[in-house]
Motif scaffolding. Structure first.
Motif, PDB file in Angstrom:
ATOM      1  N   UNK A  28      20.913  72.126 -17.005  1.00  0.00           N
ATOM      2  CA  UNK A  28      21.046  72.421 -17.785  1.00  0.00           C
ATOM      3  C   UNK A  28      19.704  72.314 -18.306  1.00  0.00           C
ATOM      4  N   UNK A  34      25.886  74.670 -19.296  1.00  0.00           N
ATOM      5  CA  UNK A  34      25.929  73.120 -19.110  1.00  0.00           C
ATOM      6  C   UNK A  34      27.142  73.422 -18.305  1.00  0.00           C
ATOM      7  N   UNK A 223      33.732  63.642 -19.221  1.00  0.00           N
ATOM      8  CA  UNK A 223      33.051  63.602 -20.323  1.00  0.00           C
ATOM      9  C   UNK A 223      32.774  62.440 -20.788  1.00  0.00           C
ATOM     10  N   UNK A 226      29.381  63.217 -19.836  1.00  0.00           N
ATOM     11  CA  UNK A 226      28.315  64.035 -21.081  1.00  0.00           C
ATOM     12  C   UNK A 226      27.885  62.764 -21.980  1.00  0.00           C
ATOM     13  N   UNK A 230      24.312  62.568 -22.884  1.00  0.00           N
ATOM     14  CA  UNK A 230      23.768  62.776 -24.329  1.00  0.00           C
ATOM     15  C   UNK A 230      22.853  61.876 -25.237  1.00  0.00           C
ATOM     16  N   UNK A 233      19.777  62.102 -23.195  1.00  0.00           N
ATOM     17  CA  UNK A 233      18.826  63.757 -24.072  1.00  0.00           C
ATOM     18  C   UNK A 233      18.717  64.953 -23.359  1.00  0.00           C
ATOM     19  N   UNK A 234      20.191  65.111 -22.297  1.00  0.00           N
ATOM     20  CA  UNK A 234      20.200  66.587 -21.763  1.00  0.00           C
ATOM     21  C   UNK A 234      18.808  66.967 -21.022  1.00  0.00           C
ATOM     22  N   UNK A 268      32.876  56.524 -26.398  1.00  0.00           N
ATOM     23  CA  UNK A 268      32.721  58.684 -27.660  1.00  0.00           C
ATOM     24  C   UNK A 268      32.522  57.569 -28.821  1.00  0.00           C
ATOM     25  N   UNK A 271      28.957  58.354 -28.359  1.00  0.00           N
ATOM     26  CA  UNK A 271      28.552  59.211 -28.242  1.00  0.00           C
ATOM     27  C   UNK A 271      28.563  60.145 -29.553  1.00  0.00           C
ATOM     28  N   UNK A 272      29.241  60.009 -30.345  1.00  0.00           N
ATOM     29  CA  UNK A 272      29.662  60.434 -31.601  1.00  0.00           C
ATOM     30  C   UNK A 272      27.949  60.144 -32.878  1.00  0.00           C
ATOM     31  N   UNK A 275      25.080  61.562 -31.346  1.00  0.00           N
ATOM     32  CA  UNK A 275      25.469  63.056 -31.371  1.00  0.00           C
ATOM     33  C   UNK A 275      24.098  62.879 -33.469  1.00  0.00           C
ATOM     34  N   UNK A 276      25.158  62.170 -33.786  1.00  0.00           N
ATOM     35  CA  UNK A 276      25.390  62.020 -35.361  1.00  0.00           C
ATOM     36  C   UNK A 276      23.278  62.083 -35.780  1.00  0.00           C
ATOM     37  N   UNK A 279      20.055  63.877 -33.042  1.00  0.00           N
ATOM     38  CA  UNK A 279      21.373  64.385 -32.234  1.00  0.00           C
ATOM     39  C   UNK A 279      20.900  65.355 -30.872  1.00  0.00           C
ATOM     40  N   UNK A 280      19.474  64.672 -30.405  1.00  0.00           N
ATOM     41  CA  UNK A 280      18.844  65.423 -29.238  1.00  0.00           C
ATOM     42  C   UNK A 280      18.591  64.650 -28.573  1.00  0.00           C
ATOM     43  N   UNK A 285      13.989  67.833 -27.006  1.00  0.00           N
ATOM     44  CA  UNK A 285      13.641  69.310 -26.423  1.00  0.00           C
ATOM     45  C   UNK A 285      13.609  70.096 -26.525  1.00  0.00           C
TER      46      UNK A 285
END
Lengths: 291, 366, 262
Positions: A28, A34, A223, A226, A230, A233-234, A268, A271-272, A275-276, A279-280, A285
């Motif tokens: 990435x 990705x 997954x 992932x 996340x 921060x990817x 998960x 994760x959610x 993200x909420x 988000x990053x 970045x």
């Protein structure tokens, strides 16, 4: 003592997640694509090693198989980028996402075709060995996972900070066009990155298969990776590892202290929420577009 | 080549561009109605499945093709549709005519609620969030066992409308007609969406969020509406899928199904209604073709049947990679090229559909 | 009362002061141009007016009311439309659809009536189409109605973007470098259109432009900026001869006749 053991096994799992996440982040960062097949890469790396070393397949010495598998996965990564992904240059991220998902399907199919769908475990010299500290019993395989992961991360860090190739990769990830103008072979660097992430996936696969069993669907582990990426921060390699360890640690504790059924949703859920709320990830970045 | 002289604004508003086009689509529709008289009951079952997948595909198409928001979690909304449909029938003894649209509505509301926090996300972040939703939904079905039957699943009763019963095995032809009618309605709604302000604002959000804002489009709200419409349609498809499968569990609507749905619309062609149908046809026909070839091969090889597990998804993956590399516009895109070739013959040029090569558009800035 | 008024507006990006204490007002019916070297903060001012950025200090008034409480998508409802420096069109849609999106603020239907395509929606579509046809006639876009943006040449895209902003039927039109990248003839067209937008349509124009020739031929008043601060304001003649302006970006030697001053 119980808790300590949970921590160690969580750490070991987390390191595998972290290594897969590392593969996502490598690609990435450099290409903004990705690789949704990273988990399947890991599975493939594990199966290649297994195919070389296990007695009922080829029965080669363990370390030779490891080197072979890492080499093959590196070459595979390079070729994959050269033949397939280079054609996707300039297309949208989502198209690449779909492509790599399809790639995962194909890898899973091929692995099932060659090695069958039954779970198998890797015969490594490490399995079965135990490490004892007083009343604490640690599996040698788990300790090894942690050691290898830390060493690999350090190595990658030095690679990106010190070597010319590493700095070139960083440059092309910051600004493709500018890097191109500066005479950095952007396309070749992309292929190298894919090779590198293939190597990391192979190592992750070997570690994973040596401490448990593996079957063609093991790639779905990606997954969880992932979630790790996340959280990190990817965009950051240590972040990916940190995220992996967080996910790895949360799992055994959730399994222990939560009612059955709820524990596996935890990664998960994190994760959610992550993200909420952010988000990053921890190290963002994303900037707003200039108009 | 046909030249249409437009004499009123309605020429661009109408559903069909010209009479010939209307004629061909009517012919196609008539053929679809008469299909049961042409093929066997087994194949009619497969045709029903194609329509159901096409409905689900159209649902996802609203989001991915029209609004440009990736979703890897649409099986979750199929599940909401399927479960709520059956639960409304069982617990509130609603008739199908009421429970079916309500199930779609439930999925639509669920989609809108989920959209609120996650539509801030872009590109891969959105893809990953929806992926997580798909996984979570699967686990939630197990956790909510008293309602959903957990791993043992739910049994979908026969569809009953005014005392008339539709069953996949009992009267497949009538079920096919019912699903065809529903498909037709959804296609009509979809076409209306495309030619009205809401469809244009979806396209605006897809192509440039910043200028959509500058034109007065509330981007967050538009994405939420897109999610709601998309999940409504997918929920209806899920409800039909539930009836078609007769029994469904948490496994029925798993992550693989979410991904498959996305792959279907990509193979078919993103951004068009045709794409959803083409993709569904390929996906449903693939196992059929495989089993037919297998039978043919066994005749020759005479070595008993050769079964290769996972062959379908593997082949589907290969087909998909081929399409993304060589025909990113999917089957429909290829069809357009062929049609243009014949319409313009002999003036077709190879580069007519060529897209601009560009350097990577960074998605780190938004 | 001025149509648009900026009062002591300051914007910082981190430590960088992009716009420093800028005040000016745009009167109804005039063409007002912002000029200055790259990085002077011209586009940033437009972006603040269309509410993509929020100033740290100061206030922006439109028709006497502050617009700092508005969201970006509320701005066209007030009657402010804009174009972008690096063309932001809807690539995968036709010219007609792009222009119709400009009519979004005039739509009174919701997604339910849209999907059922009620007679009201159909009637509304006809009205939108007629409004858009006026814009098409005005900008000579007839040959391109059904063409996808993705296949159009640069010059046409620039015009389509201007058309999309006009379709909003704004009171104030913000043009971000309307002539950048255009040929001499195309620039001439843009000059005529801006004249007509002012005189025929009665729309006030605030534009950012590098081409001094275009600026001096169409604008009533000009403001020169450098490094985020105001240098000079007045008629094109006054600004071009202002020693501070010449010093700042035309260079210290006599460069009044240079067409491209950037």
């Amino acid at each position: 003592m119980d808790i300590l053991q949970l921590i160690v096994s969580g750490l070991a799992n987390g390191c595998v997640y972290g290594l897969i996440a590392l593969g996502f982040v490598l690609i990435y960062k450099a290409t903004e694509a990705v690789n949704f097949a990273q988990g399947d890469f890991m599975m493939l790396g594990a199966f290649i090693t297994l195919g070389f070393t296990n007695a009922d397949h080829m029965g080669l010495p363990f370390w030779l198989s490891v080197i072979l598998a890492i080499g093959i996965m590196g070459i595979l990564g390079y070729l994959l980028d050269m033949i397939v992904l280079r054609r996707m240059f300039g297309q949208s991220q989502v198209a690449v996402v779909i492509l790599t998902i399809a790639l995962g399907f194909v890898i899973r199919f091929i692995a099932g075709l060659i090695w069958g769908h039954e779970p198998q475990s890797l015969e490594s010299p490490l399995s079965g060995l135990e490490l004892r500290f007083g009343g604490l019993v640690l599996g040698m395989d788990e300790v090894w996972v942690i050691i290898v992961t830390v060493a690999l991360t350090a190595l990658l860090y030095v690679f990106f900070a010190r070597t010319k190739l590493g700095i070139g990769m960083q440059a092309s990830s910051q600004n493709q066009l500018a890097a191109y103008y500066m005479g950095i072979p952007v396309k070749r660097i992309h292929s190298m990155i894919w090779a590198l992430s293939g190597v990391v996936a192979a190592i992750a696969g070997i570690l994973f298969a040596s401490k448990g069993s593996i079957d063609p669907t093991a790639g779905l582990l990606g997954i969880k990776a992932f979630a790790a990426a996340v959280i990190g921060g990817f965009g950051s390699l240590p972040g990916a590892l940190l995220g992996g360890i967080i996910v790895g640690l949360v799992e055994p504790f959730a399994a222990r202290y939560m009612p059955a059924g709820y524990s596996q949703i935890f990664p998960y859920l994190i994760l959610v929420v992550m993200l909420v709320v952010r988000p990053h990830g921890i190290l963002s970045q994303i900037q707003t577009k200039k108009v | 080549m046909r030249i249409v002289f437009k004499t009123s604004y309605d020429a661009d508003i109408r559903l069909f561009k010209h009479k010939a086009q209307a004629f061909w689509y009517l012919l196609l529709f008539a053929l679809a109605i008469l299909l049961p008289f042409l093929i066997s009951d087994f194949l009619i079952g497969e045709a029903t499945l194609v329509l159901i997948w096409a409905i689900c595909g159209m649902g996802l198409m609203v989001l991915v093709g029209q609004t440009g928001q990736a979703s890897l979690g649409h099986a979750a909304f199929m599940a909401v549709g399927a479960y709520s449909n059956v639960l409304y029938q069982e617990h509130f003894s609603m008739p199908f005519l009421l429970s079916f649209p309500l199930a779609g509505l439930t999925a639509g509301v669920a989609g809108a609620l989920i959209a609120m926090p996650i539509t801030k996300l872009h590109g891969i972040y959105l893809a990953i969030a929806t992926l997580a939703i798909s996984v979570l939904a699967e686990d939630l079905i197990v956790i909510m066992e008293p309602l959903t039957g957990g791993v043992s699943g739910l049994f979908a009763p026969d569809i009953e409308i005014f005392g008339f019963v539709f069953n996949r095995y009992g009267n497949p032809v009538e079920l096919y007609w019912l699903v065809l009618f529903i498909t037709f309605l959804i296609v009509y709604l979809y076409r209306n969406m495309l030619r009205s302000p809401i469809g244009r604002s979806f396209a605006a959000v897809r192509d440039s969020e910043v200028s959509a804002k500058a034109m007065g489009i509330n981007v967050a709200r538009t994405k939420m509406v897109a999610f709601a419409i998309s999940c409504f349609i997918t929920g209806l498809g899920g409800a039909l899928m539930g009836h078609f499968a007769t029994i469904f569990t948490n496994e029925t609507f798993n992550l693989i199904m979410s991904i498959t749905l996305l792959l279907i619309i990509v193979v078919g062609g993103l951004g068009t209604i045709h794409g959803a149908f083409f993709g569904a046809i390929v996906f449903v026909m693939l196992p059929l073709v495989i089993s037919l070839t297998r039978d043919a091969l066994t005749v020759f090889a005479d070595s008993g049947s050769v079964t290769i597990p996972g062959l379908e998804s593997g082949l589907f993956g290969i087909i998909l990679i081929g399409f993304i590399l060589f025909e990113p516009m999917g089957i429909y895109g290829r069809w357009l090229k062929i049609r243009t070739y014949f319409e313009l013959f002999p003036f077709y040029r190879k580069d007519m559909f060529r897209r601009q090569k560009s350097y990577l558009k960074t998605e780190r800035t938004r | 009362m001025s149509l648009l008024e900026l009062k002591n507006v300051t914007l910082r990006f981190g430590g960088l002061v992009a716009v420093n204490d800028v005040s000016f007002s745009v009167e109804e019916g005039e063409v007002f141009a912002l000029v200055g070297p790259n990085g002077a903060g011209k586009s940033t001012i437009l972006n603040m007016i269309s509410r993509l950025y929020t100033p740290a200090e100061g206030d922006i008034l439109f028709e006497g009311k502050s617009i700092l409480g508005a969201e970006p998508h509320d701005v066209p409802v007030l009657g402010i439309a804009r174009t972008f420096q690096n063309i932001e069109l809807f690539e995968q849609a036709s010219v007609l659809q792009n222009l119709l999106v400009g009519r979004h603020t005039h739509c009174c239907s919701n997604f339910l009536t849209d999907m059922l395509f009620t007679p009201f929606v159909r009637a509304q579509e006809r009205v939108h189409r007629e409004a858009v046809e006026h814009v098409i006639d005005f900008l000579d876009l007839q040959p391109y109605r059904q063409k996808l943006i993705a296949g159009l040449p640069y010059g046409v895209r620039k015009v389509v973007e201007m058309g999309r902003a006009l379709a909003v039927k704004p009171k104030l039109l913000l043009l971000d470098e309307p002539a950048s990248g255009l040929s001499v003839e195309e620039t001439q067209d843009v000059a005529f259109w801006i004249e007509d937008i002012k005189k025929v349509m009665g729309v006030t124009v605030l534009m950012v432009e590098h081409d001094m020739h275009l600026v001096s031929s169409v604008s009533d008043r000009v403001m020169a900026l450098a490094d985020g601060s105001m240098l000079s304001i007045g008629t094109p003649q006054e600004v071009q001869t202002d020693p501070a302006v010449i010093e700042a970006y035309l260079g210290s030697d006599d460069g009044t006749e240079s067409g491209e001053a950037a």
